[in-house]
Scaffold this motif. Structure first.
Motif, PDB file in Angstrom:
ATOM      1  N   GLN A  40       0.838  -1.190   0.000  1.00 38.78           N
ATOM      2  CA  GLN A  40       0.000   0.000   0.000  1.00 38.78           C
ATOM      3  C   GLN A  40       0.884   1.255   0.000  1.00 38.78           C
TER       4      GLN A  40
ATOM      5  N   GLU B 204       2.520   1.585  -3.403  1.00 34.23           N
ATOM      6  CA  GLU B 204       1.534   2.084  -4.367  1.00 34.23           C
ATOM      7  C   GLU B 204       1.333   3.592  -4.226  1.00 34.23           C
TER       8      GLU B 204
ATOM      9  N   THR C   8       7.102   3.452 -11.612  1.00 35.06           N
ATOM     10  CA  THR C   8       6.801   2.044 -11.389  1.00 35.06           C
ATOM     11  C   THR C   8       7.623   1.534 -10.212  1.00 35.06           C
TER      12      THR C   8
ATOM     13  N   CYS D 214       4.365   5.327  -5.737  1.00 32.28           N
ATOM     14  CA  CYS D 214       4.374   5.197  -7.196  1.00 32.28           C
ATOM     15  C   CYS D 214       3.327   6.106  -7.844  1.00 32.28           C
ATOM     16  N   ARG D 215       2.156   6.174  -7.266  1.00 36.74           N
ATOM     17  CA  ARG D 215       1.105   7.040  -7.818  1.00 36.74           C
ATOM     18  C   ARG D 215       1.514   8.514  -7.746  1.00 36.74           C
TER      19      ARG D 215
END
Length: 69
Positions: A45, A48, A57, A51-52
């Motif tokens: 989490q 992620e 990536t 990365c967002r």
């Protein structure tokens, strides 16, 4: 295997962003940031969220290395 976040620190430098700024933008805690600074595992989490926010990536922010480091 061990995790290494050196790619993330370089990415932040390239984006002219400080670690604390990434922390606030992603909403991760200081404890998570400290764990990453010690190359310790964090949740998917958290990965992620980073990365967002950084539009990258997983392989652009971290890598797995041999335990022998």
């Amino acid at each position: 295997m061990a995790v290494n976040y050196n790619k993330l620190w370089r990415l932040l430098t390239d984006k002219n962003m400080k670690k604390i700024e990434m922390q606030y933008k992603t909403g991760i805690s200081g404890n998570i940031l400290a764990r990453m600074g010690k190359n310790e595992y964090v949740s998917m989490q958290t990965v992620e969220k980073i990365c967002r926010e950084l539009n990258c990536t997983i392989d652009e922010m971290m890598e797995f290395t041999d335990d022998k480091a």
